[in-house]
Every structure is written in C-alpha cells, then in structure tokens.
Design a protein around this motif. Structure first.
Motif, PDB file in Angstrom:
ATOM      1  N   LEU A   1      -7.138   7.124   3.682  1.00 42.93           N
ATOM      2  CA  LEU A   1      -6.168   6.752   4.289  1.00 42.93           C
ATOM      3  C   LEU A   1      -5.128   6.263   3.655  1.00 42.93           C
ATOM      4  O   LEU A   1      -3.894   6.440   3.913  1.00 42.93           O
ATOM      5  CB  LEU A   1      -6.565   6.069   5.409  1.00 42.93           C
ATOM      6  CG  LEU A   1      -7.896   6.284   6.349  1.00 42.93           C
ATOM      7  CD1 LEU A   1      -8.280   5.428   7.600  1.00 42.93           C
ATOM      8  CD2 LEU A   1      -7.765   7.879   7.058  1.00 42.93           C
ATOM      9  N   LYS A   2      -5.411   5.579   2.474  1.00 41.98           N
ATOM     10  CA  LYS A   2      -4.375   4.628   1.974  1.00 41.98           C
ATOM     11  C   LYS A   2      -3.861   5.661   0.660  1.00 41.98           C
ATOM     12  O   LYS A   2      -2.654   5.349   0.273  1.00 41.98           O
ATOM     13  CB  LYS A   2      -4.975   3.611   1.093  1.00 41.98           C
ATOM     14  CG  LYS A   2      -5.316   2.381   2.307  1.00 41.98           C
ATOM     15  CD  LYS A   2      -6.373   1.476   1.915  1.00 41.98           C
ATOM     16  CE  LYS A   2      -5.867   0.432   0.825  1.00 41.98           C
ATOM     17  NZ  LYS A   2      -7.010  -0.583   0.541  1.00 41.98           N
ATOM     18  N   TYR A   3      -4.438   6.499   0.218  1.00 40.78           N
ATOM     19  CA  TYR A   3      -3.971   7.402  -0.632  1.00 40.78           C
ATOM     20  C   TYR A   3      -4.184   8.794  -0.096  1.00 40.78           C
ATOM     21  O   TYR A   3      -4.802   9.806  -0.834  1.00 40.78           O
ATOM     22  CB  TYR A   3      -4.623   7.264  -1.986  1.00 40.78           C
ATOM     23  CG  TYR A   3      -4.661   5.900  -2.522  1.00 40.78           C
ATOM     24  CD1 TYR A   3      -3.634   5.243  -3.340  1.00 40.78           C
ATOM     25  CD2 TYR A   3      -5.545   5.015  -2.316  1.00 40.78           C
ATOM     26  CE1 TYR A   3      -3.689   4.424  -3.999  1.00 40.78           C
ATOM     27  CE2 TYR A   3      -5.589   3.500  -2.693  1.00 40.78           C
ATOM     28  CZ  TYR A   3      -4.408   3.263  -3.629  1.00 40.78           C
ATOM     29  OH  TYR A   3      -4.349   2.086  -3.974  1.00 40.78           O
TER      30      TYR A   3
ATOM     31  N   ASP B   1       0.911  -1.380  -0.014  1.00 33.19           N
ATOM     32  CA  ASP B   1      -0.019  -0.202  -0.077  1.00 33.19           C
ATOM     33  C   ASP B   1       0.761   1.419  -0.019  1.00 33.19           C
ATOM     34  O   ASP B   1       1.965   1.141   0.396  1.00 33.19           O
ATOM     35  CB  ASP B   1      -0.799  -0.065   1.251  1.00 33.19           C
ATOM     36  CG  ASP B   1      -2.399  -0.466   0.760  1.00 33.19           C
ATOM     37  OD1 ASP B   1      -2.971  -0.208  -0.136  1.00 33.19           O
ATOM     38  OD2 ASP B   1      -2.995  -1.375   1.837  1.00 33.19           O
ATOM     39  N   VAL B   2       0.335   2.287  -0.528  1.00 33.09           N
ATOM     40  CA  VAL B   2       0.975   3.557  -0.623  1.00 33.09           C
ATOM     41  C   VAL B   2       1.430   4.072   0.944  1.00 33.09           C
ATOM     42  O   VAL B   2       2.299   4.460   1.307  1.00 33.09           O
ATOM     43  CB  VAL B   2       0.499   4.377  -1.419  1.00 33.09           C
ATOM     44  CG1 VAL B   2       1.183   5.949  -1.438  1.00 33.09           C
ATOM     45  CG2 VAL B   2       0.217   4.139  -2.944  1.00 33.09           C
ATOM     46  N   GLN B   3       0.205   4.099   1.844  1.00 28.51           N
ATOM     47  CA  GLN B   3       0.175   4.361   2.991  1.00 28.51           C
ATOM     48  C   GLN B   3      -0.628   3.345   3.625  1.00 28.51           C
ATOM     49  O   GLN B   3      -1.544   2.919   3.113  1.00 28.51           O
ATOM     50  CB  GLN B   3      -0.209   6.050   3.159  1.00 28.51           C
ATOM     51  CG  GLN B   3       0.742   6.788   2.716  1.00 28.51           C
ATOM     52  CD  GLN B   3       2.167   7.126   3.532  1.00 28.51           C
ATOM     53  OE1 GLN B   3       2.414   6.302   4.663  1.00 28.51           O
ATOM     54  NE2 GLN B   3       2.930   7.540   2.808  1.00 28.51           N
ATOM     55  N   THR B   4      -0.701   3.212   5.110  1.00 21.97           N
ATOM     56  CA  THR B   4      -1.267   2.512   5.798  1.00 21.97           C
ATOM     57  C   THR B   4      -0.850   0.795   5.618  1.00 21.97           C
ATOM     58  O   THR B   4      -0.470   0.582   4.600  1.00 21.97           O
ATOM     59  CB  THR B   4      -2.661   2.573   5.839  1.00 21.97           C
ATOM     60  OG1 THR B   4      -3.305   1.762   4.687  1.00 21.97           O
ATOM     61  CG2 THR B   4      -3.139   3.934   5.985  1.00 21.97           C
TER      62      THR B   4
ATOM     63  N   VAL C   1       0.017  -2.403  -5.328  1.00 28.80           N
ATOM     64  CA  VAL C   1      -0.650  -0.857  -5.020  1.00 28.80           C
ATOM     65  C   VAL C   1      -1.890  -1.049  -6.097  1.00 28.80           C
ATOM     66  O   VAL C   1      -1.976  -1.372  -7.010  1.00 28.80           O
ATOM     67  CB  VAL C   1       0.292  -0.024  -5.120  1.00 28.80           C
ATOM     68  CG1 VAL C   1      -0.499   1.436  -5.170  1.00 28.80           C
ATOM     69  CG2 VAL C   1       1.417  -0.093  -4.068  1.00 28.80           C
ATOM     70  N   GLY C   2      -2.926  -0.459  -5.679  1.00 26.35           N
ATOM     71  CA  GLY C   2      -4.223  -0.249  -6.577  1.00 26.35           C
ATOM     72  C   GLY C   2      -3.779   0.998  -7.530  1.00 26.35           C
ATOM     73  O   GLY C   2      -3.717   2.078  -7.109  1.00 26.35           O
TER      74      GLY C   2
ATOM     75  N   CYS D   1       4.038   4.340  -6.411  1.00 29.17           N
ATOM     76  CA  CYS D   1       2.561   3.772  -7.145  1.00 29.17           C
ATOM     77  C   CYS D   1       2.703   2.298  -7.620  1.00 29.17           C
ATOM     78  O   CYS D   1       1.747   1.893  -8.511  1.00 29.17           O
ATOM     79  CB  CYS D   1       2.151   4.889  -8.398  1.00 29.17           C
ATOM     80  SG  CYS D   1       3.510   4.793  -9.453  1.00 29.17           S
TER      81      CYS D   1
ATOM     82  N   VAL E   1      -2.637   8.097  -7.329  1.00 24.40           N
ATOM     83  CA  VAL E   1      -1.227   8.433  -6.741  1.00 24.40           C
ATOM     84  C   VAL E   1      -0.716   9.297  -7.707  1.00 24.40           C
ATOM     85  O   VAL E   1      -0.483  10.636  -7.071  1.00 24.40           O
ATOM     86  CB  VAL E   1      -0.223   6.938  -6.944  1.00 24.40           C
ATOM     87  CG1 VAL E   1       1.162   7.393  -6.290  1.00 24.40           C
ATOM     88  CG2 VAL E   1      -0.948   5.918  -6.191  1.00 24.40           C
TER      89      VAL E   1
ATOM     90  N   ASN F   1      -3.650  -0.914   6.371  1.00 20.48           N
ATOM     91  CA  ASN F   1      -5.004  -1.421   6.427  1.00 20.48           C
ATOM     92  C   ASN F   1      -5.345  -2.931   6.012  1.00 20.48           C
ATOM     93  O   ASN F   1      -6.134  -3.744   6.105  1.00 20.48           O
ATOM     94  CB  ASN F   1      -5.900  -0.587   5.839  1.00 20.48           C
ATOM     95  CG  ASN F   1      -5.799   0.837   6.639  1.00 20.48           C
ATOM     96  OD1 ASN F   1      -5.234   0.968   7.651  1.00 20.48           O
ATOM     97  ND2 ASN F   1      -6.827   1.647   6.319  1.00 20.48           N
ATOM     98  N   ASP F   2      -4.667  -2.940   4.539  1.00 27.08           N
ATOM     99  CA  ASP F   2      -5.142  -4.414   3.864  1.00 27.08           C
ATOM    100  C   ASP F   2      -4.545  -5.557   4.496  1.00 27.08           C
ATOM    101  O   ASP F   2      -5.096  -6.534   4.620  1.00 27.08           O
ATOM    102  CB  ASP F   2      -4.413  -4.255   2.160  1.00 27.08           C
ATOM    103  CG  ASP F   2      -5.423  -3.298   1.553  1.00 27.08           C
ATOM    104  OD1 ASP F   2      -6.579  -2.825   1.764  1.00 27.08           O
ATOM    105  OD2 ASP F   2      -4.972  -3.000   0.468  1.00 27.08           O
TER     106      ASP F   2
END
Lengths: 224, 224
Positions: free
Chosen positions: B152-154, A68-71, A122-123, A95, B126, A73-74
């Motif tokens: 939060l993720k982006y 993930d870019v940040q967190t 990453v999405g 990215c 991103v 969570n996944d």
C-alpha cells in the motif's frame, strides 16, 4: 542532455539547501533538536518511534513529521499511540522528503509545545541521503535482517548519518547476521558513527537510546 | 522550474523506453526470458538467486546482471556459487538500473549459452518501478520482516510487478507479520499478482519457485 539534467538538478538542490537552512534556523530559534530517520523500507522506523513515544513522548515533548510515498499509514500508527501531534506528508511518488515539505509540516505543529522533533523519511537508502531537511543529524536504521554489508553498498547514507541504530536485534538468533561484522562495515564507511543496538519488540537496548534522546533535549551544562 | 524538470525527465524516460525495447527485442530474438528482481535493500534477492543458481543454474542456463549503487558484493557472492556468468553494474549513486546499463551488460554475457536471465536491480522500492529494462516481467520480493502494508505504501512497484515473492518465511514465528494480511495488501494493489512464499535459508517454498522458472524456460506446448 546529461549536462543539462545536472544543471537543473543542481539548481533544485541549491534551492532545497536554502530552504533547509531556513528550517534549521527556525528549529534552532525554537530550541528544538530534530532528527531525520532514514532506512530501508521495513527497517523499523515507525516501530522505534512508537516505543519512543510511549516512553518519552510527553517527557520530552516529541512531535513527528512522517513521509510516505503513498498512504499515511505510519502517521496513523503513531497517532494511535499519542495525543501529540503527528504530521503526515505524502510525497506522491518521490523517493525522499524535501525541505519545503518539512517547512510546511512545521506550520501544522505546535512548536512551542515541542521539545524534540523526529522526521521519519521515506524508506529508501539512496535518495534521502542527498536531501538536507534542516535536521540536526541523520539517524540511519539498519535491521539485522538485512546483509551486514549494507553500509558498503549504500555508503553515502552511512556517511551522511551521525548515528546508526541496529534494529530487530531480537532476531539475531534466527538470522545469519554477524553483528560484529555489521559494526565493522558501518564504521569502515564512517568511523565516527555512534552506534545503537535495539529491539522495539523486546525493548532490548532502548534505555541507551532513550538516554541519548534525553541528553539531546537537555544537554549537560558545560562545567566552568 | 518544475515544468522544465519534468520535460527533461520525460525525454530521459522516453530514451530509456527506446533502449528497453531494443533489449527486449534482443532477448526475445535469443529466446531468453528475463526477470527484473526488485525489492527493499536486504529483502533477499541475492540469497534467492544463490539458491536458484545451486538448483537450476546449469539446467536452465541462468545468467545474471546485478546492479548495486556501490561495490560488486552481490556479483561476487553469486560468482562464488557458479561458473556461470554474472555481470556486475555499479550505478555510482543512481537508485535504479537503466536499459542502457543492461544493454551494455548483455554484451559481456554469453547469450547463446543463456536460457534464463535474472536482472538483480538496486535495492529500492521506488525508483526501479519507473524504469523498463526490457525484462519480460518484474518480480518484487517482500520480506516478512517488513510491514504487511508495504504494497500500500509503495503501490507503483507492486502494480508494475507480475509476481511477488514473500521471502524469509522461516522467520514468521519470530516476527509480528500476518501472512494473510500481507497477501491481502499485495492483491489489493494488484489483483493479478502471482504470489510465492519462500525461505532461502530452509528451502521452504523453493520447489514451487523452481517449477515456475522451469515453465518460463520450457513453456508447455499449446495443445492442438
């Protein structure tokens, strides 16, 4: 300027390809097929992995690397569903995952107890297409809430992938998505794509997906 | 190696910022507010623009620059709905528009007949966050078919945006999306985000969106 950027970029990509070859060798040596899951943000990579862990986590010995870019969570979502190892990578702005991050993540996993590895990228439908992570194949997820023409607009990703999973098909009655047109757009860009059609919410189509994963881990013996 | 990449990248970004300042000055001189629409692929940028063109295209004098990695499908979709000018930019692999592309696209538009400009960026949460296009504000679209934790993720994208539009809210009864949690995640990352909630399919919430656009083009006179 343009030339110099390309030069630097090419060297970075070449170094990534070397590292990816190392990851591939490492996974191959351990007998672990690895799938690199790519998609738009929110197409349902984590939801599909949750269902897959529930059904096959122990049977196939699934381990997961999530980016993930940040967190994380996944990774946290997946870790709640399984005692199996989930390794989070935070790209900190980038990215896509790269092969070095996957190589480092493998150090944290119990490869001897792993029969199948998922790498949840990453999405992003652009950047991850260019980065080999040492996977056996890329699997692109494609939600029926997106437009049918996504494969035409992001052709590189659909060309790089060997498999495409239509997700959220439970929403088909509620969205203006023509599944036949979606299939045609995907196959126009990559005629050898193998397609799946799934709903992580209702479970529709998951049996075929699970059967495919079982075959990936236990290939049928070659007759003779 | 890493240092050198950053150096080159910084020079490219600095050059983009210069060009963006030029675009901003050009638009400001022509009295044209410009919004840069950003989102995941398939979040509904083009659908929202179709509805907006139908309702306000002539009234506000809307012109559009659309960016896609490949194809000009979005521009073609919009052009079917309007006699107004839609300028397509194909980035040819890049995951975002840049200020030079917008500057060139403006040459093809009739700025004297334009009262409001939309720039429909590449579908990507991103890359477009880092590229100033000379817009007045970024507007991030966020579909209720995605996870509530996308902000939060982006976070960079949601911090760079001044407005966020929840899209496809007609699907709320069919998806596991908690709108209140979605709002909280967005405001946690950027407390001053102004939120809209829309469905391009049913039209729900569009009146507020249209009222906002009317105010952007015809600001209320300052009393005094």
């Amino acid at each position: 300027m343009a030339v110099r950027i390309i030069e630097v970029r090419e060297r970075v990509m070449a170094r990534n390809d070397e590292l990816a070859a190392g990851v591939r060798e490492r996974l191959h040596g351990a007998g672990i097929p690895a799938f690199n899951l790519v998609s738009s943000p929110g197409a349902g990579k984590t939801a599909l992995l949750e269902r897959t862990l529930d059904a096959l986590g122990d049977e196939l010995g699934i381990s997961i690397v999530t980016g993930d870019v940040q967190t994380q969570n996944d990774a946290d979502r997946l870790a709640r569903r399984t005692e199996r190892l989930v390794q989070a990578v935070v790209t900190g702005g980038a990215c896509h995952l790269d092969a070095r991050q996957v190589d480092t993540a493998l150090d944290a996993l119990d490869l001897a107890a792993t029969g199948l590895l998922f790498i949840e990228n990453v999405g992003n439908l652009v950047c991850p297409a260019s980065w080999d992570l040492g996977e056996e194949a890329k699997i692109v997820l494609f939600s029926v809430t997106e437009g049918e023409d996504k494969p035409l607009k992001y052709p590189k990703m659909f060309r790089e992938a060997r498999y495409a999973v239509f997700t959220k098909i439970d929403l088909l009655p509620h969205v203006p998505f023509d599944l036949e047109r979606g299939r045609r757009c995907a196959l126009e860009v990559n005629p050898t794509l193998q397609l799946f059609e799934t709903s992580a919410l209702t479970g529709e189509g998951l049996e075929e997906w699970f059967a495919f994963l079982r075959r990936a881990v236990h290939p049928a013996p070659v007759p003779g």
